[in-house]
Design an enzyme around this catalytic site. Structure first.
Site, PDB file in Angstrom:
ATOM      1  N   HIS A 211     -12.267 -17.803  -6.670  1.00  0.00           N
ATOM      2  CA  HIS A 211     -13.711 -18.047  -6.706  1.00  0.00           C
ATOM      3  C   HIS A 211     -14.135 -19.330  -6.004  1.00  0.00           C
ATOM      4  O   HIS A 211     -15.316 -19.597  -5.877  1.00  0.00           O
ATOM      5  CB  HIS A 211     -14.219 -18.091  -8.151  1.00  0.00           C
ATOM      6  CG  HIS A 211     -13.787 -19.314  -8.898  1.00  0.00           C
ATOM      7  ND1 HIS A 211     -12.530 -19.450  -9.422  1.00  0.00           N
ATOM      8  CD2 HIS A 211     -14.433 -20.470  -9.169  1.00  0.00           C
ATOM      9  CE1 HIS A 211     -12.431 -20.632  -9.997  1.00  0.00           C
ATOM     10  NE2 HIS A 211     -13.561 -21.284  -9.856  1.00  0.00           N
TER      11      HIS A 211
HETATM   12  C1  UD1 Z   1     -18.285 -22.751 -11.751  1.00  0.00           C
HETATM   13  C2  UD1 Z   1     -17.702 -24.177 -11.657  1.00  0.00           C
HETATM   14  C3  UD1 Z   1     -16.217 -24.108 -11.354  1.00  0.00           C
HETATM   15  C4  UD1 Z   1     -15.489 -23.205 -12.315  1.00  0.00           C
HETATM   16  C5  UD1 Z   1     -16.163 -21.840 -12.270  1.00  0.00           C
HETATM   17  C6  UD1 Z   1     -15.498 -20.822 -13.158  1.00  0.00           C
HETATM   18  C7  UD1 Z   1     -19.196 -25.920 -10.758  1.00  0.00           C
HETATM   19  C8  UD1 Z   1     -19.490 -26.748  -9.577  1.00  0.00           C
HETATM   20  N1  UD1 Z   1     -18.328 -24.918 -10.567  1.00  0.00           N
HETATM   21  O1  UD1 Z   1     -18.197 -22.177 -10.468  1.00  0.00           O
HETATM   22  O2  UD1 Z   1     -15.677 -25.411 -11.441  1.00  0.00           O
HETATM   23  O3  UD1 Z   1     -14.136 -23.104 -11.946  1.00  0.00           O
HETATM   24  O4  UD1 Z   1     -17.524 -22.020 -12.680  1.00  0.00           O
HETATM   25  O5  UD1 Z   1     -16.151 -19.614 -13.052  1.00  0.00           O
HETATM   26  O6  UD1 Z   1     -19.730 -26.173 -11.822  1.00  0.00           O
HETATM   27  N2  UD1 Z   1     -22.883 -16.040 -11.751  1.00  0.00           N
HETATM   28  C9  UD1 Z   1     -23.169 -14.857 -12.382  1.00  0.00           C
HETATM   29  N3  UD1 Z   1     -22.987 -14.818 -13.733  1.00  0.00           N
HETATM   30  C10 UD1 Z   1     -22.559 -15.883 -14.455  1.00  0.00           C
HETATM   31  C11 UD1 Z   1     -22.268 -17.071 -13.783  1.00  0.00           C
HETATM   32  C12 UD1 Z   1     -22.432 -17.128 -12.423  1.00  0.00           C
HETATM   33  O7  UD1 Z   1     -23.544 -13.871 -11.783  1.00  0.00           O
HETATM   34  O8  UD1 Z   1     -22.433 -15.781 -15.689  1.00  0.00           O
HETATM   35  C13 UD1 Z   1     -23.095 -16.140 -10.309  1.00  0.00           C
HETATM   36  C14 UD1 Z   1     -24.121 -17.231  -9.998  1.00  0.00           C
HETATM   37  O9  UD1 Z   1     -25.419 -16.769 -10.039  1.00  0.00           O
HETATM   38  C15 UD1 Z   1     -23.688 -17.660  -8.631  1.00  0.00           C
HETATM   39  C16 UD1 Z   1     -22.201 -17.484  -8.676  1.00  0.00           C
HETATM   40  O10 UD1 Z   1     -21.904 -16.570  -9.708  1.00  0.00           O
HETATM   41  O11 UD1 Z   1     -24.200 -16.788  -7.650  1.00  0.00           O
HETATM   42  C17 UD1 Z   1     -21.504 -18.808  -8.890  1.00  0.00           C
HETATM   43  O12 UD1 Z   1     -21.811 -19.368 -10.185  1.00  0.00           O
HETATM   44  P1  UD1 Z   1     -21.831 -20.963 -10.427  1.00  0.00           P
HETATM   45  O13 UD1 Z   1     -21.987 -21.251 -11.863  1.00  0.00           O
HETATM   46  O14 UD1 Z   1     -22.773 -21.598  -9.480  1.00  0.00           O
HETATM   47  O15 UD1 Z   1     -20.434 -21.455  -9.958  1.00  0.00           O
HETATM   48  P2  UD1 Z   1     -18.980 -20.855 -10.117  1.00  0.00           P
HETATM   49  O16 UD1 Z   1     -18.560 -20.419  -8.758  1.00  0.00           O
HETATM   50  O17 UD1 Z   1     -18.892 -19.861 -11.236  1.00  0.00           O
END
Ligand code: UD1
Length: 386
Positions: A211
């Site tokens: 990810h």
């Molecule tokens: C975040 C953390 C990362 C951790 C990871 C585990 C930061 C900078 N990054 O990254 O350290 O390893 O979580 O997953 O804080 N999304 C969904 N549903 C959710 C959560 C996220 O669809 O429940 C989507 C968001 O809308 C976005 C993408 O996934 O498009 C990324 O989510 P985001 O929380 O920004 O960062 P992660 O890549 O999950």
């Protein structure tokens, strides 16, 4: 003051990797009974399979407060958490805010709390990749510079903090709290039926998690990884619980179909904690870019190939089973595992023993007894003698 006789603590969780760090501490603080506790969820992760299922499996209640911040750019998410958490602190001011890990919410809550002169303790402090292109590294550096009490998982964490000028009396090595979660759920993890649940033979498959922006946000890099996973899956099946960010990018870059064409790459929804640890425990090897998975595989002695040029968890390489690899080297590294060329014993680092939460509670109790007021704490922990 709602809790005149007990220190009032906010315990803050935000995203998937936080829940297995917060759960053992939540339970240990409840058992201790000496603290008034508010369980806060920032809402950074909001899907059921990225959040709710973890709370349930780890025996956590619904959060007392959910800030409901959700996604967005880094600045939007960080600012959203700061605004919402500041408001909560003004309404229900804690003596201590406890933050864990290295996600955006960890840093955002730390900044908001410190600006209100609220004490912050950071669990999993001191880890450094020395790569500031990683958003998590920025979060770690800022959080540790501001936090009053730094609980580290390993000796390298202590050393990194000392090099950044943090005095010894604010650093306490407590071990790795994720191992507490694993040990608490060990029997349920061992009972996961891999064949029925994931359709592949126990002990004869690999697990993949991806990810990180550096791997999934660039079309060419993700394309190389997808092609290599296909090659590896010609030799043995790969189970791949796909993170929402990765799912988005696969579709955006037109790679989803290519991945789906490899019938031995078994794509699933993000797995629950128990299912995922069951899957890892019975696997032949793991390919990952997660921080926590590097630690869990070291604890379990499962070979781990980390698709990153660096790690903030060097003990997983020196003590454990972890190897850093590039997308181009991945296929060879898997071949070496399958032929047993690079087998080596794993020694879990000291204090990765399932008792970290107890040590954290003892440390917090000791600090609160030594310096019950804010002024006393500042004299004791920020250079002035009492
Ligand atoms: C975040 C953390 C990362 C951790 C990871 C585990 C930061 C900078 N990054 O990254 O350290 O390893 O979580 O997953 O804080 N999304 C969904 N549903 C959710 C959560 C996220 O669809 O429940 C989507 C968001 O809308 C976005 C993408 O996934 O498009 C990324 O989510 P985001 O929380 O920004 O960062 P992660 O890549 O999950």
């Amino acid at each position: 003051m709602p809790h005149p006789n007990r220190p009032f603590v906010h315990l803050i969780a935000a995203a998937r990797p936080n829940f297995m760090k917060v759960a053992p501490l939540y339970h240990a603080l409840q058992r201790d009974g000496g603290f008034a506790l508010l369980f806060v969820h920032t809402g950074q992760h909001y899907d059921k399979n990225m959040s709710d299922v973890f709370l349930r499996e780890l025996g956590l209640p619904a959060p007392d407060v959910n800030l409901g911040v959700g996604g967005g750019s880094h600045a939007e998410q960080t600012a959203g958490v700061m605004v919402a958490y500041e408001r909560l602190c003004l309404e229900r001011r804690p003596d201590w805010a406890i933050v864990v890990g290295d996600v955006n919410s960890t840093m955002a809550c730390t900044i908001a709390a410190k600006k209100l002169e609220i004490k912050v303790a950071h669990l999993e402090a001191g880890l450094r990749s020395f790569d500031r292109t990683m958003p998590e590294e920025v979060n770690r550096v800022v959080t540790d510079a501001l936090a009053d009490l730094l609980w580290t998982p390993s000796a390298d964490g202590d050393e990194n903090l000392r090099c950044e000028g943090i005095p010894d009396n604010r650093i306490e090595r407590v071990g790795n709290i994720m191992i507490d979660s694993f040990e608490a759920l060990r029997s349920r993890i061992a009972a996961v039926d891999i064949v029925a649940r994931f359709g592949c033979p126990s002990g004869d498959y690999g697990v993949v998690t991806l990810h990180r922006p550096a791997n999934v946000d660039d079309r060419e890099t993700l394309g190389t990884i997808v092609a290599t996973l296909g090659q590896i899956a010609d030799r043995l099946p790969l189970v791949f619980p796909v993170h929402p960010r990765t799912r988005d990018r696969l579709e955006q870059f037109g790679l989803a179909e290519r991945l789906a064409n490899h019938s031995a790459v078994l794509e699933t929804q993000p797995a629950s904690y128990v299912d995922f640890m069951g899957l890892v425990t019975a696997s032949r090897f793991v390919i990952t870019d997660s921080g926590g998975v590097q630690e869990e595989t070291t604890y379990l002695g499962i070979p781990c190939l980390t698709l990153r040029p660096n790690t903030e968890r060097p003990v997983t390489v020196t003590h454990g089973t972890n190897r850093l690899v590039s997308p181009d080297d991945l296929a060879d590294a898997v071949a070496q595992i399958l032929t047993g060329v690079c087998d080596r014993p794993s020694r879990p680092p000291p204090l990765w023993d399932g008792r970290t939460a107890e040590r954290v509670v003892a440390s917090l109790r000791e600090v609160c007894e030594r310096a019950p007021s804010s002024a006393g704490f500042d004299r004791a922990f920020h250079g002035q003698s009492l």
